[in-house]
Design an enzyme around this catalytic site. Structure first.
Site, PDB file in Angstrom:
ATOM      1  N   ARG A   1     -19.526 -18.247  -8.037  1.00 62.24           N
ATOM      2  CA  ARG A   1     -20.045 -19.684  -7.756  1.00 62.24           C
ATOM      3  C   ARG A   1     -20.571 -20.140  -8.987  1.00 62.24           C
ATOM      4  O   ARG A   1     -21.568 -19.639  -9.571  1.00 62.24           O
ATOM      5  CB  ARG A   1     -21.126 -19.551  -6.529  1.00 62.24           C
TER       6      ARG A   1
ATOM      7  N   ARG B   1     -31.481 -22.312  -6.665  1.00 63.87           N
ATOM      8  CA  ARG B   1     -29.932 -22.490  -6.711  1.00 63.87           C
ATOM      9  C   ARG B   1     -29.662 -23.839  -7.479  1.00 63.87           C
ATOM     10  O   ARG B   1     -30.323 -24.469  -8.047  1.00 63.87           O
ATOM     11  CB  ARG B   1     -29.579 -22.296  -5.343  1.00 63.87           C
TER      12      ARG B   1
ATOM     13  N   LYS C   1     -34.097 -16.923  -1.619  1.00 62.75           N
ATOM     14  CA  LYS C   1     -33.279 -18.027  -2.251  1.00 62.75           C
ATOM     15  C   LYS C   1     -34.215 -19.479  -1.958  1.00 62.75           C
ATOM     16  O   LYS C   1     -35.118 -19.521  -1.221  1.00 62.75           O
ATOM     17  CB  LYS C   1     -32.234 -18.567  -1.533  1.00 62.75           C
TER      18      LYS C   1
ATOM     19  N   LYS D   1     -33.953 -23.831  -2.962  1.00 67.11           N
ATOM     20  CA  LYS D   1     -33.089 -25.184  -2.943  1.00 67.11           C
ATOM     21  C   LYS D   1     -33.464 -26.428  -3.247  1.00 67.11           C
ATOM     22  O   LYS D   1     -34.727 -26.497  -2.497  1.00 67.11           O
ATOM     23  CB  LYS D   1     -31.895 -25.095  -1.790  1.00 67.11           C
TER      24      LYS D   1
ATOM     25  N   CYS E   1     -21.558 -18.203  11.704  1.00 65.70           N
ATOM     26  CA  CYS E   1     -22.856 -17.757  12.413  1.00 65.70           C
ATOM     27  C   CYS E   1     -23.831 -18.434  12.007  1.00 65.70           C
ATOM     28  O   CYS E   1     -23.796 -19.879  11.488  1.00 65.70           O
ATOM     29  CB  CYS E   1     -22.973 -16.451  11.221  1.00 65.70           C
TER      30      CYS E   1
ATOM     31  N   CYS F   1     -24.450 -22.443   6.666  1.00 63.53           N
ATOM     32  CA  CYS F   1     -24.039 -23.026   5.496  1.00 63.53           C
ATOM     33  C   CYS F   1     -23.455 -24.227   5.556  1.00 63.53           C
ATOM     34  O   CYS F   1     -23.309 -24.939   4.414  1.00 63.53           O
ATOM     35  CB  CYS F   1     -23.144 -21.950   4.753  1.00 63.53           C
TER      36      CYS F   1
HETATM   37 FE1  SRM Z   1     -24.595 -20.216   2.580  1.00 66.05          FE
HETATM   38  C1  SRM Z   1     -25.071 -16.801   2.596  1.00 66.05           C
HETATM   39  C2  SRM Z   1     -21.539 -19.547   1.869  1.00 66.05           C
HETATM   40  C3  SRM Z   1     -24.470 -23.225   1.542  1.00 66.05           C
HETATM   41  C4  SRM Z   1     -27.578 -20.651   4.205  1.00 66.05           C
HETATM   42  N1  SRM Z   1     -23.657 -18.293   2.366  1.00 66.05           N
HETATM   43  C5  SRM Z   1     -23.933 -17.190   2.146  1.00 66.05           C
HETATM   44  C6  SRM Z   1     -22.912 -16.132   1.785  1.00 66.05           C
HETATM   45  C7  SRM Z   1     -22.991 -16.050   0.307  1.00 66.05           C
HETATM   46  C8  SRM Z   1     -22.810 -14.743   2.839  1.00 66.05           C
HETATM   47  C9  SRM Z   1     -23.440 -13.852   2.024  1.00 66.05           C
HETATM   48  O1  SRM Z   1     -24.914 -13.811   1.829  1.00 66.05           O
HETATM   49  O2  SRM Z   1     -22.880 -12.824   1.665  1.00 66.05           O
HETATM   50  C10 SRM Z   1     -21.638 -17.051   2.163  1.00 66.05           C
HETATM   51  C11 SRM Z   1     -20.584 -16.720   0.989  1.00 66.05           C
HETATM   52  C12 SRM Z   1     -19.081 -17.086   1.849  1.00 66.05           C
HETATM   53  C13 SRM Z   1     -18.064 -17.023   1.105  1.00 66.05           C
HETATM   54  O3  SRM Z   1     -17.181 -16.091   1.373  1.00 66.05           O
HETATM   55  O4  SRM Z   1     -17.788 -17.941   0.264  1.00 66.05           O
HETATM   56  C14 SRM Z   1     -22.165 -18.385   2.055  1.00 66.05           C
HETATM   57  N2  SRM Z   1     -23.461 -21.093   1.587  1.00 66.05           N
HETATM   58  C15 SRM Z   1     -21.905 -20.863   1.564  1.00 66.05           C
HETATM   59  C16 SRM Z   1     -21.151 -22.226   1.199  1.00 66.05           C
HETATM   60  C17 SRM Z   1     -19.957 -21.698   0.233  1.00 66.05           C
HETATM   61  C18 SRM Z   1     -20.603 -22.574   2.282  1.00 66.05           C
HETATM   62  C19 SRM Z   1     -19.410 -23.573   2.219  1.00 66.05           C
HETATM   63  O5  SRM Z   1     -18.467 -23.603   2.909  1.00 66.05           O
HETATM   64  O6  SRM Z   1     -19.649 -24.424   1.485  1.00 66.05           O
HETATM   65  C20 SRM Z   1     -22.146 -22.865   0.520  1.00 66.05           C
HETATM   66  C21 SRM Z   1     -22.295 -22.777  -0.969  1.00 66.05           C
HETATM   67  C22 SRM Z   1     -23.648 -23.483  -1.445  1.00 66.05           C
HETATM   68  C23 SRM Z   1     -23.607 -23.363  -2.807  1.00 66.05           C
HETATM   69  O7  SRM Z   1     -22.920 -23.898  -3.700  1.00 66.05           O
HETATM   70  O8  SRM Z   1     -25.045 -22.766  -3.373  1.00 66.05           O
HETATM   71  C24 SRM Z   1     -23.428 -22.499   1.253  1.00 66.05           C
HETATM   72  N3  SRM Z   1     -25.822 -21.777   2.692  1.00 66.05           N
HETATM   73  C25 SRM Z   1     -25.625 -23.099   2.582  1.00 66.05           C
HETATM   74  C26 SRM Z   1     -26.353 -23.972   3.317  1.00 66.05           C
HETATM   75  C27 SRM Z   1     -26.367 -25.398   2.985  1.00 66.05           C
HETATM   76  C28 SRM Z   1     -27.335 -26.146   1.940  1.00 66.05           C
HETATM   77  O9  SRM Z   1     -27.683 -25.288   1.303  1.00 66.05           O
HETATM   78  O10 SRM Z   1     -27.210 -27.146   1.994  1.00 66.05           O
HETATM   79  C29 SRM Z   1     -27.342 -23.253   3.900  1.00 66.05           C
HETATM   80  C30 SRM Z   1     -28.388 -23.841   5.036  1.00 66.05           C
HETATM   81  C31 SRM Z   1     -29.486 -24.323   4.184  1.00 66.05           C
HETATM   82  C32 SRM Z   1     -30.581 -23.190   4.080  1.00 66.05           C
HETATM   83  O11 SRM Z   1     -30.462 -22.520   2.990  1.00 66.05           O
HETATM   84  O12 SRM Z   1     -31.542 -23.236   4.774  1.00 66.05           O
HETATM   85  C33 SRM Z   1     -26.959 -21.787   3.547  1.00 66.05           C
HETATM   86  N4  SRM Z   1     -26.206 -18.731   3.460  1.00 66.05           N
HETATM   87  C34 SRM Z   1     -27.170 -19.311   4.116  1.00 66.05           C
HETATM   88  C35 SRM Z   1     -27.938 -18.065   4.629  1.00 66.05           C
HETATM   89  C36 SRM Z   1     -29.284 -18.268   5.332  1.00 66.05           C
HETATM   90  C37 SRM Z   1     -30.432 -18.282   4.253  1.00 66.05           C
HETATM   91  C38 SRM Z   1     -31.865 -18.115   5.313  1.00 66.05           C
HETATM   92  O13 SRM Z   1     -32.816 -18.883   5.003  1.00 66.05           O
HETATM   93  O14 SRM Z   1     -31.945 -17.196   5.882  1.00 66.05           O
HETATM   94  C39 SRM Z   1     -27.445 -16.989   3.949  1.00 66.05           C
HETATM   95  C40 SRM Z   1     -27.740 -15.581   4.463  1.00 66.05           C
HETATM   96  C41 SRM Z   1     -28.714 -15.083   3.587  1.00 66.05           C
HETATM   97  O15 SRM Z   1     -29.112 -15.739   2.527  1.00 66.05           O
HETATM   98  O16 SRM Z   1     -29.042 -13.839   3.825  1.00 66.05           O
HETATM   99  C42 SRM Z   1     -26.388 -17.527   3.100  1.00 66.05           C
HETATM  100 FE1  SF4 Z   2     -22.354 -17.666   8.221  1.00 69.89          FE
HETATM  101 FE2  SF4 Z   2     -22.697 -18.968   5.791  1.00 69.89          FE
HETATM  102 FE3  SF4 Z   2     -20.889 -17.065   6.225  1.00 69.89          FE
HETATM  103 FE4  SF4 Z   2     -20.498 -19.373   7.647  1.00 69.89          FE
HETATM  104  S1  SF4 Z   2     -20.462 -18.924   5.032  1.00 69.89           S
HETATM  105  S2  SF4 Z   2     -20.388 -17.424   8.402  1.00 69.89           S
HETATM  106  S3  SF4 Z   2     -22.630 -19.773   7.956  1.00 69.89           S
HETATM  107  S4  SF4 Z   2     -23.181 -16.810   6.151  1.00 69.89           S
END
Ligand code: SRM
Ligand code: SF4
Length: 560
Positions: free
Chosen positions: A74, A143, A210, A212, A478, A482
């Site tokens: 990323r 981030r 993390k 943001k 889930c 995200c």
């Molecule tokens: Fe996310 C984890 C994808 C935005 C909350 N997110 C993940 C992971 C890395 C899975 C992992 O931990 O192994 C996913 C990778 C999937 C893949 O195969 O690519 C993933 N998140 C994404 C993306 C790519 C979704 C998308 O389709 O666009 C976004 C990448 C953003 C970036 O460029 O940095 C993405 N994730 C978000 C958002 C939205 C936002 O930030 O505006 C959230 C909710 C906002 C927030 O943070 O509260 C979000 N992602 C999470 C979480 C839950 C965090 C928490 O507070 O518990 C996880 C899981 C974790 O961190 O344990 C997670």
């Molecule tokens: Fe869950 Fe984020 Fe993975 Fe989507 S990309 S399945 S919201 S951790």
């Protein structure tokens, strides 16, 4: 700080020698496509995740083979902008080392998937040749800093975009590990390391979780500012940047069955009128989270929980103490849009911008819609820049009047223009996260399924003459959120394969969380429930009332 036992990740961080761990060794281990266990946590701070192809897990297990491991990279891209040369470079790196699909994320950057272990280093080296890196794009640090993407009609937008970069720089870890491991920089001597890598912000423990930061430029809230740990709202008056409202404590993730987890919108704290004060306040909010965040339970570690534990008043007091100045009262602001402004727009300098609809951020060629080839051809002319949006779309921008026809011809030749102009407003507001086949946390499909579900929902909207409404629908595989489904008018959150919780009642601009309405629905149940809701809405809505506001008023505030 909690006196409970520290979570294992805390030990991995502090003993990592500035995030180096044994990554160099892990990379050389030719017996496995995976990394050593601790390095799998550390690699996130370098902007990568170890993943495996979940579609092939069973087959690999049956054959007693190791899972098919690969890496997702990323980019760190504050404000989300690439030059035409960088786009050409990105296109080629994607083709050379990854699945070839460029995935625009909900945080205004891109991910490449499916990179095998041996190709990770060449990928990062190639990015470095055109001044792109992945440092701190993931991990327990700040981030990618996001910023409203749309150049409106004032010069101020360019100035505000630059704050995304300033904040990103301010909160970058000081370790040189990235340069050593991925770009082959010579290791620093112990003495030099102590001097160069001294990190007063992150120390050796980094953040509990993390972090943001997002900047909204009213009237746009395309960044969903209140879902960030720190949300900044740029205040512009008479074409001058007056300052920023500061909000803190946003975060969306929940865990099914864990009542102590919840989505929370950031609370407005106050206003600052200088760059110095802004950067100081941002810095000190991060230090408070560093010092008071929960390091035992990662499910309670985000700033939102820290603030709720401390109490908002105590948190604000602590912030003002650390800053050495008081925040001024929040200034009035208004958001009018959260969706992208598709099509052509012109800025105050006369430059043209075309916002392209990229379904779920997947830049690829499908049939006559050759978005990837078309964007490459546009980039090769050198006549445009590229800016990602937090709605997973892309703006082809900075096009001088004399070149607009050339760019438009290419947009049409490769079907990009038609694809953008012909989709329904409902489809164009939709967001889906990645989910299967790469996300290890996915319980259900999202980006591979939402397009076909929308095709089944569109006739329902038509049935009730709602097809011109841009009702926001967001799906995630889930409850991590995200795709920010908790602030959509219709949120579908995966609970099991083929099953989703249905949330309704969020507003259209990101000011109100939605509420769970039904649990574990299969497709026919989702369609049936939406059919009923659209029917009621079409009959009972008040003048100008959005679907989300109607659902909140009638179905949530007064449940049936
Ligand atoms: Fe996310 C984890 C994808 C935005 C909350 N997110 C993940 C992971 C890395 C899975 C992992 O931990 O192994 C996913 C990778 C999937 C893949 O195969 O690519 C993933 N998140 C994404 C993306 C790519 C979704 C998308 O389709 O666009 C976004 C990448 C953003 C970036 O460029 O940095 C993405 N994730 C978000 C958002 C939205 C936002 O930030 O505006 C959230 C909710 C906002 C927030 O943070 O509260 C979000 N992602 C999470 C979480 C839950 C965090 C928490 O507070 O518990 C996880 C899981 C974790 O961190 O344990 C997670
Ligand atoms: Fe869950 Fe984020 Fe993975 Fe989507 S990309 S399945 S919201 S951790």
């Amino acid at each position: 700080m909690s006196k409970d036992k520290l979570s294992p990740v805390e030990g991995i961080k502090t003993s990592s020698d500035g995030l180096r761990g044994t990554l160099k060794k892990s990379l050389q281990d030719g017996l496995t496509g995976a990394l050593h266990t601790d390095d799998q946590s550390l690699i996130k701070f370098h902007g990568m995740y170890q993943q495996d192809d979940r579609d092939r897990r069973q087959e690999r297990t049956d054959k007693k083979l190791e899972w098919l491991y690969s890496y997702m990279v990323r980019l760190r891209l504050p404000g989300g902008k690439l030059s035409s040369d960088q786009w050409v470079g990105l296109n080629h790196v994607a083709g050379d080392y990854s699945t070839g699909i460029i995935k625009i994320t909900t945080r205004q950057t891109v991910q490449l998937h499916g990179i095998i272990k041996n190709h990770v280093k060449p990928t990062l080296k190639a990015f470095n040749t055109f001044a792109l890196d992945a440092i701190a794009a993931c991990g327990d640090v700040n981030r990618n800093v996001v910023c409203s993407a749309h150049p409106q009609h004032s010069a101020i937008h360019e100035e505000i975009f630059q704050y995304a970069d300033k904040i990103s720089q301010l909160a970058l870890p000081k370790t040189r590990a990235y340069y050593e491991i991925w770009l082959d920089d010579a290791p620093l001597t112990t003495e030099k390391k102590e001097e160069v890598e001294k990190d007063p912000l992150y120390e050796d423990r980094y953040l509990p979780r993390k972090f943001k930061i997002g900047i909204a430029i009213p009237p746009d809230n395309d960044v969903d500012v209140f879902s960030n740990d720190i949300g900044l709202i740029a205040m512009v008056e008479n074409n001058q940047l007056k300052g920023f409202n500061i909000a803190a404590g946003g975060g969306l993730s929940t865990t099914h069955g864990n009542e102590n987890t919840y989505a929370r919108l950031a609370s407005l704290l106050g206003f600052v009128d200088t760059e110095e004060k802004l950067l100081k306040a941002v810095y000190e909010i991060i230090t408070i989270q560093r010092d008071y965040g929960n390091r035992s339970d990662r499910k309670q570690a985000r700033l939102k929980y820290t603030i709720d534990r401390m109490g908002l008043d105590v948190f604000k007091k602590e912030l003002q103490n650390r800053c050495g100045f008081a925040l001024s009262p929040v200034e009035a602001f208004e958001f009018k849009y959260r969706s992208d402004h598709y099509g052509w727009h012109q800025n105050h300098e006369g430059l043209w911008y075309y916002t392209v609809f990229v379904e779920n951020g997947r830049v690829l060629d499908v049939g006559e819609t050759k978005i990837k080839t078309g964007l490459l051809k546009i980039a090769e002319t050198g006549k445009a820049s590229f800016r990602f949006t937090c709605n997973q779309n892309l703006i082809v921008g900075d096009v001088p009047d004399k070149d607009k026809n050339t760019v438009e011809r290419l947009l049409k030749e490769y079907g990009i223009y038609q694809h953008t102009e012909q989709q329904s407003p409902f489809r164009k507001t939709a967001i889906a996260c990645v989910a299967f086949n790469t996300c290890p946390l996915a319980l259900a499909e999202a980006q591979r399924y939402l397009p076909e579900l929308i095709t089944k929902i569109e006739p329902l909207l038509k049935k009730y003459a709602l097809e011109e409404e841009d009702i926001s629908i967001r799906m995630t595989g889930c409850p991590n959120g995200c795709g920010r489904p908790y602030v959509a008018e219709i949120g579908l959150i995966g609970t099991a394969y083929g099953e989703y919780n249905l949330h309704i009642g969020g507003d259209r601009l990101g000011f109100r969380l939605n509420t769970k309405y039904q649990s574990g629905l299969k497709e026919d149940e989702i369609l049936h429930t939406l059919d009923d809701l659209f029917n009621d809405y079409s009959k009972e809505k008040t003048e100008g009332e959005t679907f989300g506001d109607y659902c909140n008023r009638v179905k949530i505030a007064k449940p049936v």
